[in-house]
Scaffold this active site. Structure first.
Site: not given
Length: 603
Positions: A269, A273, A411-413
């Protein structure tokens, strides 16, 4: 004994307590001719295969179209940039893979499919696979013969990924793990040949605390899926719920070690990011191009709307944010590359070196995810506004750009999670002694109580005054963070609003410093007269960063300080967020006029 410490690279998060020299940063102007050719190949692919078919991609009733376009990307080598050469890839460095992500980031739904395959789908095997796994799977993934998907999220585990309920139980003969569970929001789910699946191993009625990761082939029995999700945007991206019902996975398909899945997910991740952030830059540039062209063509009151100050303000502000986001992303990317090389020079193998470097700069990865995605959101919103009524029409390009952009803050956290991670990682490193935040924070607290130094030693150099402003902004962030830590101690994690305020201060400091360093480096190599507009961009952004740092700092301290402490901190904030005024209107007009004259984004 193998040395694992870097020779000279800076540490992640250190920007907050140390000054960086312009010579230490990489700037996009330094990309080699070969790297620029790779970017040109990516852009030509979008122009030829993707942009003419955007409506077809969004309205496709099956995933076959996206899959066939991935095949074509594979033929050009676009799927193998991060795969080592011995497995059929190009083995490029990290910043080159970032450049590919930026250029393809203007591909709307296709770019989502591409990044999911090349990033979270392929990289777990690149970084964590054993030799047999790499030899078996990576050549097929690099060529596009096989497509990949990443199965982490579940209905009850999103941001809290380690709470997933998917189980894996070893068979009595010890040859297979039997997977049972449900995954959702799986990009490429409908056409992927291989899934990276996260599950907790259960043994003798006891379930592991941490996830494990498995390589699961589509042909294994027991895999079913729902129809594609109906989404606000990225409609051409195949997104599904996938069910694993007694799926037998060979034990040799356990990725890395048992219980190492959460660490794999976190590190992958981190890559996702920063690459999402730079992909958002690529998407933003294309939106700006469309907005400028429309502003030059659209006439109101017998003149092109590009001649109006309000439109110039928008176009310039869009360009400023994008230029800064691009700058900071490649600065961080090169830091990662430099640390990889340092670690390898000290005896560490390639894979572990890459993982350690990515982990070291996880703070910057989170910063750029937030900055890039919010820059894109700003750009598409203003793009719609430049188009006016046509911006709201599905026949104009802003409709798709606006809808497709929104997912990037999730997305991605989510950006909220990433903001809290930025501060959490900074504080954890400080507690471990890896980052000396407390000594500078205490020095700032002492400085607030002292009489200000009004001496004005005339220093020579580029951006001398601006660097003093930056140094003070860092003091403001350290003051607020230090006071918050002292106030809340172990319960600071419950004060999410304050954490996000501090994160906003750190984000703006990193971005503003990055663009100043880029322009300083350009002045040193090209001369000040050739980068007048870039200098205006840097100065306008710095002024805006000062205002944002001051606002975030006030929001934080007024939420936990009172009386004399509050007055002292507000006085300190005022002292640390001073900057001589500039005519930002004229600066923006110069920036906009240059782009309007060229009919495109030019930076």
């Amino acid at each position: 004994m193998i040395a694992t410490e870097p020779k000279a690279s800076i540490k992640g998060g250190e920007f907050l307590i140390k000054e960086t020299e312009a010579s230490q940063v990489f700037i996009p102007e330094e990309f080699t001719e070969e790297q620029q050719m790779i970017a040109a190949t990516c852009r030509e692919f979008l122009e030829r295969e993707i942009w003419p078919r955007l409506n077809e991609i969004d309205n496709a009733k099956s995933p076959e179209l996206i899959s066939s376009l991935m095949d074509k990307a594979g033929e050009l080598g676009l799927l193998g940039t991060s795969v080592p050469e011995q497995y059929g890839g190009f083995g490029t460095n990290f910043n080159t893979s970032m450049l590919v992500a930026e250029t393809t980031g203007a591909g709307h739904s296709f770019s989502v499919a591409l990044s999911a395959h090349t990033g979270i789908g392929t990289l777990p095997i690149v970084y964590y696979g054993n030799e047999d796994q790499k030899s078996k799977y990576l050549p097929k993934l690099a060529s596009g013969e096989w497509k990949a998907a990443y199965c982490l999220t579940e209905p009850d585990s999103g941001s809290d990924a380690n709470s997933g309920k998917t189980k894996a139980i070893l068979t009595e003969d010890g040859k297979h793990y039997v997977l049972n569970g449900q995954k959702m929001w799986i990009t490429n789910g409908g056409f992927a040949d291989l899934y990276i699946v996260f599950a907790k191993i259960e043994e003798n009625g006891q379930t592991d605390k941490n996830l494990s990761a498995f390589i699961v082939e589509r042909t294994y029995e027991g895999i079913t899926m729902n129809e594609p999700e109906h989404k606000m945007g990225i409609k051409g991206s195949d997104t599904r719920q996938i069910f694993f019902n007694d799926v037998k996975v060979p034990v040799e398909n356990l990725l890395s070690e048992r219980g190492n899945g959460f660490k794999i997910a976190v590190n992958i991740l981190n890559i996702g990011r920063i690459k999402l952030g730079i992909a958002a830059v690529g998407g933003s540039k294309e939106v700006i191009n469309n907005a400028i062209r429309y502003a030059n063509e659209r006439k109101q009151f017998k003149t092109a709307i590009a001649n109006f100050g309000a439109i110039k303000h928008k176009l310039a502000e869009m360009a400023i944010k994008v230029y800064v986001s691009e700058t900071a992303s490649y600065r961080a990317g090169q830091n990662i590359d430099d640390l990889i090389e340092d670690l390898k020079a000290n005896g560490m193998e390639d894979g572990p070196a890459k993982l350690k470097a990515l982990e070291q700069f996880a703070i910057e990865c989170a910063i750029m995810k937030v900055h890039g995605s919010e820059t894109l959101d700003y750009v598409v919103d203003e793009g719609v506004q430049v188009y006016g009524g046509m911006g709201y029409s599905a026949d104009a390009p802003m409709d798709r750009a606006y809808r497709d952009a929104r997912i990037n803050r999730i997305f991605e956290g989510t950006n909220e999670i990433n903001r809290m991670l930025i501060v959490d990682m900074l504080l954890k490193r400080a507690m471990k002694g890896e980052l000396d935040l407390m000594a500078p924070a205490m020095a700032v607290a002492k400085e607030i109580m002292s009489i200000p130094d009004f001496s004005s030693d005339e220093e020579e150099g580029v951006f001398v005054a601006e660097k003093k402003v930056l140094k003070n902004l860092k003091k403001a962030a350290l003051m607020v963070a230090g006071a918050a830590v002292q106030k809340f101690m172990m319960t600071l994690s419950d004060e999410q609003e304050i954490l996000m305020n501090v994160a906003d201060m750190a984000i703006e400091i990193y971005a503003a410093e990055s663009v100043l360093l880029r322009v300083e480096k350009l002045i040193g190599t090209q001369g000040e007269e050739s980068v007048v507009l870039q200098k205006q961009i840097a100065l306008v952004y710095l002024h805006e960063a000062v205002e944002k740092v001051a606002s975030a700092g006030r929001a934080a301290v007024t939420s936990f300080a009172e009386g004399d402490e509050l007055r002292g901190m507000l006085m300190g904030l005022k002292r640390f967020t001073k900057i001589d005024p500039m005519n930002r209107k004229d600066a923006r007009r110069q920036i906009a006029d240059a782009m309007i004259a060229e009919n495109k984004y030019i930076f």
